[in-house]
Design an enzyme around this catalytic site. Sequence first.
Site, PDB file in Angstrom:
ATOM      1  N   ASN A  13       0.852  -1.193  -0.042  1.00  6.75           N
ATOM      2  CA  ASN A  13      -0.062   0.023   0.111  1.00  6.75           C
ATOM      3  C   ASN A  13       0.838   1.027  -0.094  1.00  6.75           C
ATOM      4  O   ASN A  13       1.873   1.038   0.361  1.00  6.75           O
ATOM      5  CB  ASN A  13      -1.026   0.149   1.173  1.00  6.75           C
ATOM      6  CG  ASN A  13      -1.895  -0.907   1.234  1.00  6.75           C
ATOM      7  OD1 ASN A  13      -2.481  -1.052   0.111  1.00  6.75           O
ATOM      8  ND2 ASN A  13      -2.702  -1.253   2.398  1.00  6.75           N
ATOM      9  N   ASP A  15       0.432   4.544   2.110  1.00  9.78           N
ATOM     10  CA  ASP A  15      -0.214   5.289   3.067  1.00  9.78           C
ATOM     11  C   ASP A  15      -0.118   6.734   3.081  1.00  9.78           C
ATOM     12  O   ASP A  15       0.970   7.542   2.799  1.00  9.78           O
ATOM     13  CB  ASP A  15       0.515   5.014   4.416  1.00  9.78           C
ATOM     14  CG  ASP A  15       0.044   3.338   4.878  1.00  9.78           C
ATOM     15  OD1 ASP A  15      -0.349   2.990   4.032  1.00  9.78           O
ATOM     16  OD2 ASP A  15       1.031   3.070   5.733  1.00  9.78           O
ATOM     17  N   GLY A  43       2.088  -6.949   4.122  1.00  9.66           N
ATOM     18  CA  GLY A  43       3.150  -7.686   3.395  1.00  9.66           C
ATOM     19  C   GLY A  43       4.252  -6.965   3.235  1.00  9.66           C
ATOM     20  O   GLY A  43       5.494  -7.681   3.444  1.00  9.66           O
ATOM     21  N   ALA A  44       4.176  -5.898   2.569  1.00  8.52           N
ATOM     22  CA  ALA A  44       5.516  -5.127   2.484  1.00  8.52           C
ATOM     23  C   ALA A  44       6.257  -4.604   3.531  1.00  8.52           C
ATOM     24  O   ALA A  44       7.605  -4.734   3.597  1.00  8.52           O
ATOM     25  CB  ALA A  44       5.044  -3.575   1.474  1.00  8.52           C
ATOM     26  N   GLU A 138      -4.159  -9.533   4.274  1.00  2.07           N
ATOM     27  CA  GLU A 138      -4.775  -8.331   3.442  1.00  2.07           C
ATOM     28  C   GLU A 138      -4.891  -8.729   1.969  1.00  2.07           C
ATOM     29  O   GLU A 138      -4.959  -7.783   1.129  1.00  2.07           O
ATOM     30  CB  GLU A 138      -3.739  -7.185   3.740  1.00  2.07           C
ATOM     31  CG  GLU A 138      -3.907  -6.642   5.144  1.00  2.07           C
ATOM     32  CD  GLU A 138      -3.109  -5.379   5.364  1.00  2.07           C
ATOM     33  OE1 GLU A 138      -3.509  -4.579   6.249  1.00  2.07           O
ATOM     34  OE2 GLU A 138      -2.132  -5.087   4.659  1.00  2.07           O
ATOM     35  N   GLY A 202       1.203  -6.496  22.904  1.00  2.00           N
ATOM     36  CA  GLY A 202       1.612  -5.131  23.013  1.00  2.00           C
ATOM     37  C   GLY A 202       2.698  -4.756  24.308  1.00  2.00           C
ATOM     38  O   GLY A 202       3.906  -5.391  24.352  1.00  2.00           O
ATOM     39  N   ASP A 227       6.725   5.709  18.707  1.00  2.11           N
ATOM     40  CA  ASP A 227       5.611   5.347  17.479  1.00  2.11           C
ATOM     41  C   ASP A 227       5.818   3.809  17.568  1.00  2.11           C
ATOM     42  O   ASP A 227       6.475   3.232  16.903  1.00  2.11           O
ATOM     43  CB  ASP A 227       5.965   6.065  16.232  1.00  2.11           C
ATOM     44  CG  ASP A 227       4.812   5.721  15.190  1.00  2.11           C
ATOM     45  OD1 ASP A 227       3.893   5.167  15.677  1.00  2.11           O
ATOM     46  OD2 ASP A 227       5.070   6.199  13.839  1.00  2.11           O
ATOM     47  N   ASP A 233       4.332  -5.597  12.985  1.00  2.13           N
ATOM     48  CA  ASP A 233       5.162  -6.132  11.402  1.00  2.13           C
ATOM     49  C   ASP A 233       6.545  -6.726  11.697  1.00  2.13           C
ATOM     50  O   ASP A 233       7.043  -7.523  11.077  1.00  2.13           O
ATOM     51  CB  ASP A 233       5.034  -5.263  10.634  1.00  2.13           C
ATOM     52  CG  ASP A 233       3.608  -4.914   9.876  1.00  2.13           C
ATOM     53  OD1 ASP A 233       2.600  -5.975   9.998  1.00  2.13           O
ATOM     54  OD2 ASP A 233       3.275  -4.114   9.609  1.00  2.13           O
ATOM     55  N   ALA A 263      11.847  -1.034  16.717  1.00  2.00           N
ATOM     56  CA  ALA A 263      10.797  -0.442  15.954  1.00  2.00           C
ATOM     57  C   ALA A 263      10.177   0.722  16.478  1.00  2.00           C
ATOM     58  O   ALA A 263       9.743   1.782  15.912  1.00  2.00           O
ATOM     59  CB  ALA A 263      10.128  -1.551  15.330  1.00  2.00           C
TER      60      ALA A 263
END
Length: 284
Positions: A13, A15, A43-44, A138, A202, A227, A233, A263
Amino acid sequence: MSAPRIITVGSVNLDLVAACETLPRPGETVTGATFAQYPGGKGANQALAARRLGADVSMLARVGKDPNAELALALLRKDGVDLSRIVEDEAAQTGVALIGVDASGENFIIVASGANAELDARDVEGAGPADAVLCQLEVPISAVIAASQIASKLFALNLAPAMPVPAGLLETADLLIVNEVEADFYGDALFRGDGLVAKTLGRDGSVLYRAGKEVAHMPVYAVPVVDTTGAGDTFCGALAVALAEGMEEGAALRFASGAAALAVTKEGAQPSLPWRSEVEAFLA
Ligand code: ATP
């Protein structure tokens, strides 16, 4: 040891993100927003995570024949993900996520899946060989089922977003990865097969099960949180790489937790995905 070969079958996608003071109500227009665009799609994101963590990655996906496709694939291309099996769909647009975010961090997201919804089994058949195949939900389930048939060692399925799947698919997975929402959605069905199930919680860390029994548990690493987008992912990409390399289960969960922690210390999804050397230094 040579790098494991991983095929990711999933979404790509672009974004499109507008940041504004307050989100509009239906029918309302708000002005004064700032705009940015980022490559995305689970996926990406997971393909890039696996690549930066040391795997040889090939991405199987569909994009449109439009300028958004190159923008959406830019980081995958830059970091050496093999894009030779990406199909350019003549009739559909590159997937887009329209995201609005307000000053408090509240957001809305509208996804136009476009070409992602056209990915089909024929795009996947004949790919490989690969040590591991990594999928999410997705893209159409026919593509996911075809993907389950090309993995030689490890078929890893991130059940995101949660949705009904055909009976039997969960049992074929060597590794299922779910967050808390997805774990509630699938319930006991996650544990009918004899593969691994990784549950992310989380800020409460993650747990790995085999045949319904907990085999490893990791609290989160304490890091400055900037963030959390992309943590899930990163975790998926990292766990797939570690298990494809033959890492022991507890060590693999630790590796995925370390990568996901890094991340969350940076803004954005793809830009925040850590490199192997950074994770190794962090865990040393
Ligand atoms: P997202 O969709 O937001 O990327 P998710 O819901 O799929 O995430 P989470 O369970 O929120 O996944 O997070 C995945 C993993 O990331 C956690 O198991 C943990 O290892 C790591 N993580 C998440 N939040 C933090 C945090 N605040 N600090 C350190 N690590 C974190």
